[in-house]
Every structure is written in structure tokens, then in C-alpha cells.
Design a protein around this motif. Structure first.
Motif, PDB file in Angstrom:
ATOM      1  N   UNK A 114       5.102 -55.885 -13.043  1.00 43.44           N
ATOM      2  CA  UNK A 114       5.113 -54.952 -14.165  1.00 43.44           C
ATOM      3  C   UNK A 114       3.878 -55.136 -15.032  1.00 43.44           C
ATOM      4  N   UNK A 115       3.215 -54.035 -15.346  1.00 44.96           N
ATOM      5  CA  UNK A 115       2.136 -54.041 -16.319  1.00 44.96           C
ATOM      6  C   UNK A 115       2.772 -54.016 -17.706  1.00 44.96           C
ATOM      7  N   UNK A 116       2.302 -54.902 -18.596  1.00 48.00           N
ATOM      8  CA  UNK A 116       2.912 -55.048 -19.918  1.00 48.00           C
ATOM      9  C   UNK A 116       1.834 -54.983 -20.992  1.00 48.00           C
ATOM     10  N   UNK A 117       1.984 -54.078 -21.955  1.00 51.91           N
ATOM     11  CA  UNK A 117       1.076 -54.076 -23.097  1.00 51.91           C
ATOM     12  C   UNK A 117       1.721 -53.391 -24.296  1.00 51.91           C
ATOM     13  N   UNK A 118       1.666 -54.023 -25.477  1.00 49.20           N
ATOM     14  CA  UNK A 118       2.140 -53.374 -26.701  1.00 49.20           C
ATOM     15  C   UNK A 118       1.016 -52.663 -27.454  1.00 49.20           C
ATOM     16  N   UNK A 119      -0.157 -52.571 -26.862  1.00 51.01           N
ATOM     17  CA  UNK A 119      -1.314 -52.017 -27.574  1.00 51.01           C
ATOM     18  C   UNK A 119      -1.092 -50.556 -27.944  1.00 51.01           C
ATOM     19  N   UNK A 120      -1.556 -50.183 -29.129  1.00 59.02           N
ATOM     20  CA  UNK A 120      -1.560 -48.800 -29.591  1.00 59.02           C
ATOM     21  C   UNK A 120      -2.621 -48.702 -30.688  1.00 59.02           C
ATOM     22  N   UNK A 121      -3.892 -48.545 -30.281  1.00 60.33           N
ATOM     23  CA  UNK A 121      -4.988 -48.574 -31.259  1.00 60.33           C
ATOM     24  C   UNK A 121      -4.807 -47.605 -32.415  1.00 60.33           C
ATOM     25  N   UNK A 122      -4.153 -46.463 -32.191  1.00 60.73           N
ATOM     26  CA  UNK A 122      -3.950 -45.492 -33.273  1.00 60.73           C
ATOM     27  C   UNK A 122      -3.199 -46.104 -34.449  1.00 60.73           C
TER      28      UNK A 122
END
Length: 425
Positions: free
Chosen positions: A113-121
Motif C-alpha cells: 500500500x502506498x501511504x501519504x497524508x500529504x495535502x500541500x493545499x
């Protein structure tokens, strides 16, 4: 009903945030509250976000609920399922991000699973596996002090490893910059090395597009709404979905009274309450009296009843961090949180009984408790009030439609409450 993208959200405000992102990026989207009753007629959509309350429950309960939702989504055609988590990775050393991700992988064929909480906005970026909030490491930012799941480690690979059985790898920014094929190749290598999950860096919106394109070819991913943005754009560019341009049914007026109920103790919500006092009466509940079992709820309803006919009112069980810490030390963290969310949900329910049809709720746990109290089965997604917070219209409420905004504590500018109510007619 056949859908292209399914999502399981670990709380209700996070579900609204994701549904808003998918809608903004061209997917026809519905948010359900749990698995819908078979009798509920849902519109023809591209994506369904199933809202659960599993962020802070026991890991085994979170896994069971997520697997049931996954089965429902797959049964309606979802080729990819996104496990939607908070952009601050709110969790504990026991879960629930790791256990739920691994459970979803186990029923989908054992892929990584690819996991990322990133949300630059919204100021959330990931670099070398570390989460930053507006340029600060998570554990040095104001968001480290979540009342239920305080986050004291910005190293996401380390956090996820502590709550997972399998290895956790890293997809660094240079790999992401090289494109989706490079990301897939890295995932294949990590999987061959025994990893079940990989934290992916993302600093710019284009990174989310790359990650979404790579993740869409796998059955499961885990992330915040930023990853949803990438998945939605990948679906549109693949030709499997067409951008929605129809009239938004969610913005039809409902009339009725209007109110704000807040249970969040975030700095953002506290500032929003201060600003709201310029536009409406605001009652600040004594949280210690709530915890001690006094009659604060009845008093709040009586206070609102004397004023709400003249315009919106706000009732808040929000307190400064030092007050929250003192109450948690005296009554316990779980007991304190439960008392606040139960009280605010009860107040919201009473207000709706008295004619409120336009309701703003601040706080993830408060929103979940309120929606459950009101028995709302699903929402249509309306226009965005603030980044991550859409206007919602109820589905399946027997003709008594409501307009709501479910706001995560940290979201929105200082004038959020007034802005939200101005969009509700």
C-alpha cells in the motif's frame, strides 16, 4: 450502482473533506454514514466515501468495520479503495492506520500500500518520510496536541512501523519526481523486500498527481484527501470517468433555523468562536460542569430557545489546551472526550427538534456523534465553504432535508461560521 473509486474514511469530517476534494476534481461523489441500508436510493456516482468512526476505537473494531465497508464497496464495482486518514496521521502506537491498512491488503491480494497524508493545499507536506505542518515538523507544530491522539513523532515510517506487523518502506521525493513508473518500480522493490506499506513523499500538488496515478493501479492505498485528489485526476485522465458539470442539487434552499455547535478545542476553532461573537450570540459551556453531571445541556437548550428565533446561535464546549489538560488529568482522556461529544450531540439533536435545518458542527468527534444522533444516512456534496469543508445536503431523511457543514477542528479561517451560514439558505 457501479462506482469507480471507493473510500473508507476513519471519521465523518475527514469523509466530508475527501468527498469535497473528489467533487472539486470532477468525480460525482456521495458520502454515506456507514454502510447504507439497501432501501436507500443513492444517485448514480463515480465515487462513494463511506464514513466510519474508527480513528480512536480499538484496532480490532476498526479492522472489522473497515473490512465490512470494503466488501460493500467492492460489491459495487470499486476497483480501488482508499483508506482515508487524517492529514496529521492521528493515531496511536497500536493503530489504527497500520492494522486497517494491513487488513485491507490481506483481502485484496496482499499487495503493498502506498501511504501519504500529504495535502500541500492545507499545509501538510511529507519529505523523507517526515510530516510537516505549514513548514514545521508535526511534533513541533500546534497540531501535535490532539486531545485524543496527540502526535509526538513526525517520522511517519517510524510511527507506522510501531503499529504494523510488516515492514514500512519509503518512496522519497526524487523517486516521486521521476514519475509514476518510478514510483511503481520502487513499490515493487519494497514489496520484494517484505514491505507491506510505503510512506510516500509529496511537497507539491504535482507530486499528488504522480502518486495517484501510481496508486490507482493497485487495489488499496492509505492517505489524506491529497491522495484523493491524485486518484480523481488519474481516473479522469485515464478516460474511465468524465468530469461532472451538472447542476449541484445540494445547494437548493431548505429554510428553517440555523445554529453552530462546537466541541473542538483546536486553536482555529477557538478563534472562530471569538469571531462569531460579532455576528451571533455565543454560549460557552462549562466543560467541568458537563463532566461533573450538572444540567448544562438543559440550560443551553433554554438559552438557545430564547434567541434562535431572531437568528443563528452558537453553543460551544470548546476550551483552551490548558483547561483540556487539567480536565483530562482529573477525569481521564476518554471520559472527557466522550462527555463533550455526547453533550454537544444531544444539544444539536434538541436544536433540530426545535426547527434547526441549517447546522454547522465543529470537531471530528462532535460531528460524528451529531450525525449519528440525527440518524442521517448519506449526503450530497455541495460547494466548498473552506478548503476541506463542503456544504452537505442530507439524503434519505424523509423529506426533512438539512444543510450541514462538518468541520475538522483545525480547518477554516476565522470567519468560517459566518461564511458557512451565509451559504445555507
Amino acid at each position: 450502482m457501479t462506482i469507480l473509486l471507493g473510500s473508507i474514511a476513519d471519521d465523518y469530517t475527514g469523509a466530508s473533506d475527501l468527498a469535497n476534494t473528489l467533487t472539486k476534481n470532477g468525480l460525482r461523489t456521495v458520502q454515506t454514514v456507514g454502510i447504507p441500508d439497501p432501501s436507500l436510493a443513492l444517485p448514480d456516482v463515480d465515487a462513494v466515501v463511506v464514513s466510519l468512526k474508527i480513528r480512536s476505537v480499538a484496532a480490532k473494531d476498526a479492522v472489522a468495520a473497515a473490512l465490512e465497508a470494503e466488501s460493500w464497496l467492492r460489491g459495487r464495482g470499486a476497483g480501488h479503495v482508499l483508506y482515508k486518514i487524517c492529514s496529521t496521521f492521528d493515531s496511536t502506537d497500536l493503530g489504527n492506520i497500520g492494522p486497517v491498512t494491513e487488513a485491507l491488503l490481506s483481502v485484496s491480494g496482499g499487495h503493498i500500500a502506498l501511504v501519504t497524508p500529504a495535502f500541500p493545499e492545507t499545509g501538510r507536506t511529507v519529505y523523507l518520510g517526515h510530516l510537516f505542518v505549514n513548514g514545521q515538523p508535526l511534533d513541533e507544530s500546534p497540531l501535535k496536541d490532539h486531545p485524543l491522539n496527540p502526535m509526538r513523532d513526525a517520522n511517519l515510517a517510524r510511527v507506522l512501523t510501531r503499529q504494523s506487523r510488516g515492514k514500512v518502506g519509503l518512496i522519497d521525493l526524487p523517486t516521486v519526481t521521476d514519475g509514476a513508473d518510478a514510483v511503481r518500480a520502487r513499490l515493487d522493490r519494497l514489496r520484494a523486500e517484505g514491505a507491506a506499506a510505503a510512506i510516500a513523499d509529496a511537497v507539491f500538488e504535482r507530486d499528488l498527481e504522480t502518486l495517484g496515478k501510481a496508486a490507482l493501479e493497485m487495489p488499496v492505498s492509505t492517505g489524506a484527501s491529497g491522495l484523493g485528489l491524485g486518484l480523481a485526476r488519474a481516473l479522469l485522465r485515464s478516460g474511465r470517468a468524465s468530469a461532472s458539470d451538472g447542476e449541484n442539487e445540494a445547494i437548493r434552499p431548505v429554510g428553517g433555523l440555523a445554529a453552530v455547535v462546537a466541541g473542538s478545542c483546536s486553536a482555529a476553532t477557538l478563534k472562530q468562536l471569538d469571531a462569531a461573537e460579532l455576528h451571533m450570540p455565543v454560549l460557552r459551556l462549562d466543560t467541568e460542569k458537563l463532566l461533573a453531571g450538572s444540567d448544562e445541556i438543559s440550560a443551553a437548550i433554554a438559552w438557545a430557545g430564547e434567541r434562535i428565533g431572531e437568528g443563528p446561535v452558537a453553543i460551544a464546549a470548546s476550551a483552551a489546551p490548558e483547561v483540556v489538560s487539567r480536565l483530562q488529568a482529573r477525569y481521564g482522556r476518554e471520559a472527557s472526550g466522550h462527555a463533550v461529544e455526547t453533550a454537544t450531540a444531544a444539544i444539536a439533536g434538541e436544536l433540530v427538534e426545535r426547527g434547526v435545518r441549517r447546522l454547522v458542527v465543529a470537531g471530528g468527534e462532535t460531528s460524528g456523534a451529531t450525525v449519528d444522533r440525527l440518524g442521517i444516512p448519506a449526503f450530497l456534496i455541495g460547494p466548498e465553504i473552506a478548503p476541506g469543508v463542503p456544504l452537505l445536503r442530507t439524503i434519505g431523511t424523509g423529506g426533512n432535508d438539512m444543510l450541514l457543514a462538518l468541520k475538522s477542528g483545525n480547518f477554516g479561517g476565522e470567519d468560517f461560521f459566518a461564511t458557512a451560514l451565509s451559504m445555507m439558505r
